[in-house]
Scaffold this motif. Structure first.
Motif, PDB file in Angstrom:
ATOM      1  N   PHE A  63       4.502  -0.987   5.249  1.00  0.00           N
ATOM      2  CA  PHE A  63       3.152  -0.420   6.104  1.00  0.00           C
ATOM      3  C   PHE A  63       3.546   0.517   7.048  1.00  0.00           C
ATOM      4  N   GLU A  64       4.659   0.416   7.785  1.00  0.00           N
ATOM      5  CA  GLU A  64       5.078   1.262   8.937  1.00  0.00           C
ATOM      6  C   GLU A  64       5.464   2.546   8.233  1.00  0.00           C
ATOM      7  N   ARG A  65       6.198   2.443   7.168  1.00  0.00           N
ATOM      8  CA  ARG A  65       6.567   3.914   6.490  1.00  0.00           C
ATOM      9  C   ARG A  65       5.362   4.740   5.871  1.00  0.00           C
ATOM     10  N   GLN A  66       4.503   3.938   5.302  1.00  0.00           N
ATOM     11  CA  GLN A  66       3.290   4.676   4.846  1.00  0.00           C
ATOM     12  C   GLN A  66       2.462   5.253   6.300  1.00  0.00           C
ATOM     13  N   MET A  67       2.277   4.601   6.937  1.00  0.00           N
ATOM     14  CA  MET A  67       1.594   4.998   8.279  1.00  0.00           C
ATOM     15  C   MET A  67       2.194   6.298   8.951  1.00  0.00           C
ATOM     16  N   ARG A  68       3.649   6.329   8.692  1.00  0.00           N
ATOM     17  CA  ARG A  68       4.322   7.524   9.239  1.00  0.00           C
ATOM     18  C   ARG A  68       3.963   8.745   8.433  1.00  0.00           C
ATOM     19  N   ARG A  69       3.503   8.340   7.433  1.00  0.00           N
ATOM     20  CA  ARG A  69       3.176   9.478   6.570  1.00  0.00           C
ATOM     21  C   ARG A  69       1.864  10.115   6.943  1.00  0.00           C
ATOM     22  N   LEU A 106       0.421   9.662   9.847  1.00  0.00           N
ATOM     23  CA  LEU A 106       0.449   9.853  11.643  1.00  0.00           C
ATOM     24  C   LEU A 106       1.894   9.913  11.909  1.00  0.00           C
ATOM     25  N   PRO A 107       2.505  11.288  11.785  1.00  0.00           N
ATOM     26  CA  PRO A 107       4.182  10.980  11.696  1.00  0.00           C
ATOM     27  C   PRO A 107       4.519  10.662  13.424  1.00  0.00           C
ATOM     28  N   ASP A 108       3.652  11.162  14.208  1.00  0.00           N
ATOM     29  CA  ASP A 108       4.120  10.792  15.589  1.00  0.00           C
ATOM     30  C   ASP A 108       3.314   9.785  16.397  1.00  0.00           C
ATOM     31  N   ALA A 109       2.672   8.907  15.630  1.00  0.00           N
ATOM     32  CA  ALA A 109       1.882   7.899  16.117  1.00  0.00           C
ATOM     33  C   ALA A 109       2.829   6.927  16.779  1.00  0.00           C
ATOM     34  N   ARG A 110       2.392   6.303  17.918  1.00  0.00           N
ATOM     35  CA  ARG A 110       3.155   4.988  18.556  1.00  0.00           C
ATOM     36  C   ARG A 110       2.437   3.862  18.103  1.00  0.00           C
ATOM     37  N   ILE A 111       3.160   2.850  17.729  1.00  0.00           N
ATOM     38  CA  ILE A 111       2.446   1.740  17.339  1.00  0.00           C
ATOM     39  C   ILE A 111       2.683   0.572  18.446  1.00  0.00           C
ATOM     40  N   GLU A 112       1.656   0.186  19.125  1.00  0.00           N
ATOM     41  CA  GLU A 112       1.986  -0.512  20.172  1.00  0.00           C
ATOM     42  C   GLU A 112       1.422  -1.805  20.314  1.00  0.00           C
ATOM     43  N   ARG A 113       2.222  -2.654  20.772  1.00  0.00           N
ATOM     44  CA  ARG A 113       1.575  -4.285  20.843  1.00  0.00           C
ATOM     45  C   ARG A 113       0.329  -4.125  21.860  1.00  0.00           C
ATOM     46  N   LEU A 114      -0.655  -5.191  21.536  1.00  0.00           N
ATOM     47  CA  LEU A 114      -1.884  -5.198  22.096  1.00  0.00           C
ATOM     48  C   LEU A 114      -1.991  -6.586  22.774  1.00  0.00           C
ATOM     49  N   ASP A 115      -2.550  -6.573  24.188  1.00  0.00           N
ATOM     50  CA  ASP A 115      -2.714  -7.952  24.749  1.00  0.00           C
ATOM     51  C   ASP A 115      -3.975  -8.126  24.924  1.00  0.00           C
ATOM     52  N   ALA A 116      -4.314  -9.250  25.392  1.00  0.00           N
ATOM     53  CA  ALA A 116      -5.788  -9.696  25.589  1.00  0.00           C
ATOM     54  C   ALA A 116      -6.543  -8.897  26.627  1.00  0.00           C
ATOM     55  N   SER A 117      -5.983  -8.293  27.228  1.00  0.00           N
ATOM     56  CA  SER A 117      -6.794  -7.303  28.153  1.00  0.00           C
ATOM     57  C   SER A 117      -7.132  -6.041  27.791  1.00  0.00           C
ATOM     58  N   HIS A 118      -6.838  -5.697  26.606  1.00  0.00           N
ATOM     59  CA  HIS A 118      -7.368  -4.516  25.694  1.00  0.00           C
ATOM     60  C   HIS A 118      -8.845  -4.420  25.422  1.00  0.00           C
ATOM     61  N   TRP A 146       0.941  -1.319  -0.006  1.00  0.00           N
ATOM     62  CA  TRP A 146      -0.196  -0.013   0.024  1.00  0.00           C
ATOM     63  C   TRP A 146       1.018   1.217   0.144  1.00  0.00           C
ATOM     64  N   ILE A 147       0.717   2.254  -1.143  1.00  0.00           N
ATOM     65  CA  ILE A 147       1.239   3.230  -0.996  1.00  0.00           C
ATOM     66  C   ILE A 147       0.527   4.336  -1.583  1.00  0.00           C
ATOM     67  N   PRO A 148      -0.310   5.050  -0.377  1.00  0.00           N
ATOM     68  CA  PRO A 148      -1.047   6.100  -0.795  1.00  0.00           C
ATOM     69  C   PRO A 148      -0.548   7.347  -1.270  1.00  0.00           C
ATOM     70  N   SER A 149      -1.441   8.034  -1.924  1.00  0.00           N
ATOM     71  CA  SER A 149      -0.892   9.272  -2.513  1.00  0.00           C
ATOM     72  C   SER A 149      -0.843  10.124  -1.314  1.00  0.00           C
ATOM     73  N   ASP A 150      -0.458  11.635  -1.350  1.00  0.00           N
ATOM     74  CA  ASP A 150      -0.455  12.353  -0.367  1.00  0.00           C
ATOM     75  C   ASP A 150      -1.871  12.754  -0.058  1.00  0.00           C
ATOM     76  N   GLU A 151      -2.908  12.913  -0.945  1.00  0.00           N
ATOM     77  CA  GLU A 151      -4.241  13.037  -0.855  1.00  0.00           C
ATOM     78  C   GLU A 151      -4.853  12.042   0.032  1.00  0.00           C
ATOM     79  N   GLU A 152      -4.574  10.783  -0.287  1.00  0.00           N
ATOM     80  CA  GLU A 152      -5.178   9.505   0.394  1.00  0.00           C
ATOM     81  C   GLU A 152      -4.598   9.663   1.873  1.00  0.00           C
ATOM     82  N   ALA A 153      -3.399   9.989   1.917  1.00  0.00           N
ATOM     83  CA  ALA A 153      -2.657   9.926   3.425  1.00  0.00           C
ATOM     84  C   ALA A 153      -3.497  10.888   4.244  1.00  0.00           C
TER      85      ALA A 153
END
Length: 266
Positions: free
Chosen positions: A163-169, A171-183, A130-137
């Motif tokens: 995926f991570e590279r595109q998500m940084r476009r 949400l540049p400051d987003a933290r991608i965190e591991r989820l566990d079953a308690s979420h 997935w490589i979104p355009s600037d408009e799609e991002a």
């Protein structure tokens, strides 16, 4: 919509908890081939795979499954498991909740389509390509900021890097965190006590569940749920064919229903 979901959880929680995995599968076995025939109708698309895309359902306030379409640069993937996965999941959702979803139809939108903002939950397949355009991002950034919930599915191993590279476009400051079953997302409808799951056909590849929260605060709304080293769409697409183990197929449905209910209520 939201009162319907809340009532569905109140009325259906005890019944769902008592339901066996076999019962869930039986519903899909009976109706799992609906989407296969439907795939032969509509307009052509999907990166040369010969997928026939149906017209989007007309907006009427009912829940409609939304799949994100993107430009294919290397290999296709956004349309994988379409439309059988949607049909099977919406059938299960109709049987277990009060959402009254569209079962015979679904929607396909690009991220910069203003119509996407009508729908609270969207599904992105194969983000490794997935490589979104600037408009799609920018469109995805707005969608998430306005309350949209994104399900990311069907990628593994080195596909994470893109995926991570595109998500940084997006949400540049987003933290991608591991989820566990308690979420809370794993207790939105079904109580899912364990996240032990593997990629379809790869029993040695354990799935990982990750997420992005609003303002990077785990106590706030989960905006993006990420199924890495996993493909719940494939489990659901082939649930009527017996390709994959019953327990993993049913786990895929439980996860998907939870995602939908969480996205509708948060």
């Amino acid at each position: 919509m939201l009162p319907l979901v809340r009532r569905a959880r109140r009325e259906g929680a005890s019944r769902v908890q008592r339901a066996t995995r076999a019962v869930v599968l039986v519903v899909v076995l009976a109706l799992g081939v609906v989407g296969v025939a439907a795939a032969r109708q509509g307009r052509r698309g999907g990166g040369g795979r010969g997928v026939w895309l149906e017209d989007n359902v007309r907006y009427d306030g009912r829940f409609a499954f939304v799949r994100i379409r993107y430009t294919v640069y290397r290999r296709s993937g956004w349309e994988f498991d379409y439309p059988a996965m949607e049909r099977n999941l919406m059938t299960i959702t109709r049987e277990l909740t009060s959402l009254r979803p569209h079962v015979r139809g679904s929607n396909i939108h690009t991220l910069d389509d203003p119509e996407l903002l009508r729908y609270p939950v969207a599904y992105l397949s194969e983000p490794g390509y997935w490589i979104p355009s600037d408009e799609e991002a920018a469109g995805l950034r707005d969608y998430l900021a306005k309350g949209g919930f994104l399900i990311v599915d069907d990628f593994m191993l080195g596909e994470w890097d893109n995926f991570e590279r595109q998500m940084r476009r997006v949400l540049p400051d987003a933290r991608i965190e591991r989820l566990d079953a308690s979420h809370p997302v794993f207790d939105a409808f079904f109580r899912i006590p364990s996240l032990d799951m593997t990629y379809p056909g790869r029993p040695g590849l354990p799935a990982q569940f990750l997420g992005i929260h609003e303002a990077n605060d785990p106590t706030k709304r989960l905006m993006v749920v990420i199924n890495y080293n996993n493909d719940i769409g494939d489990y659901m697409e082939w649930s009527g064919e017996g390709w994959w183990p019953v327990n993993l197929t049913n786990d895929a449905y439980k996860l998907a229903v939870n995602y939908l209910v969480y996205g509708m209520t948060h």
